[in-house]
Scaffold this motif. Sequence first.
Motif: not given
Length: 238
Positions: A80-90
Amino acid sequence: MMKRLLIGGMLAAASPGLSLAGDIANIQPIGFSADGRVFGFQEFGIKEEGGAPYSNTYFIDTENGQYLEGTPFRTEMADKDANLSKARRQNLTAARSQMDKYDLLTNPGLIAAFNPPTELGSPAKTIRYTTLATDGPPKSPYTLSLGEMPVPTPKDCAAVDKRVLGFSLQMIEKQGAPNRQAARQATAIPAERACSVEYRIGGAVVYQPEAGNQVHIALVLAFDADRNGRWIAVPVHP
């Protein structure tokens, strides 16, 4: 000479006049290995259905157009707290070992042309560019032309209500002279692009190794029947 292509991914676009119900991935080229044998890029976005952020990093063997073994790296976040920044960094963290192995950040190459669907009136099937970033009249231009062709419909695409297509790519101008080089033809579509119903040529990236010939990367956007757009990196050797 016609070469078999096992397709890689890339950029962001959609044809003018089409209904854009799906999501179209953004693209970030990463770079080339020093000898030009490897090209890497990241595509990312937010899925239209469900709103999940995603990021994929691809590493392409520019000799045969195939993914490097053990790649690509894919990330999709559903918490639920996912965002594009987290996805790209991971995703980039997972891909960092390959980026460092081939020193891709040192050799970014040149984005010689970019042709997104948001650029009104731009052609969807051809792109013309030069390989030197200089002002003034174009010098020794190249033109790539994209064609589409029916392919056998995979079982997973049986429910698609449009004709499934593959593509061919031809270099029709080389250093300012007419040319008929059949650069690449898709004879096998990988699973993530198997149900494509349309293609657009969205850009070109060029790299000149210190020793050896130039490498051109055609950026081809593949659309599925829901108008989701994902990228394909197609190596071309003029």
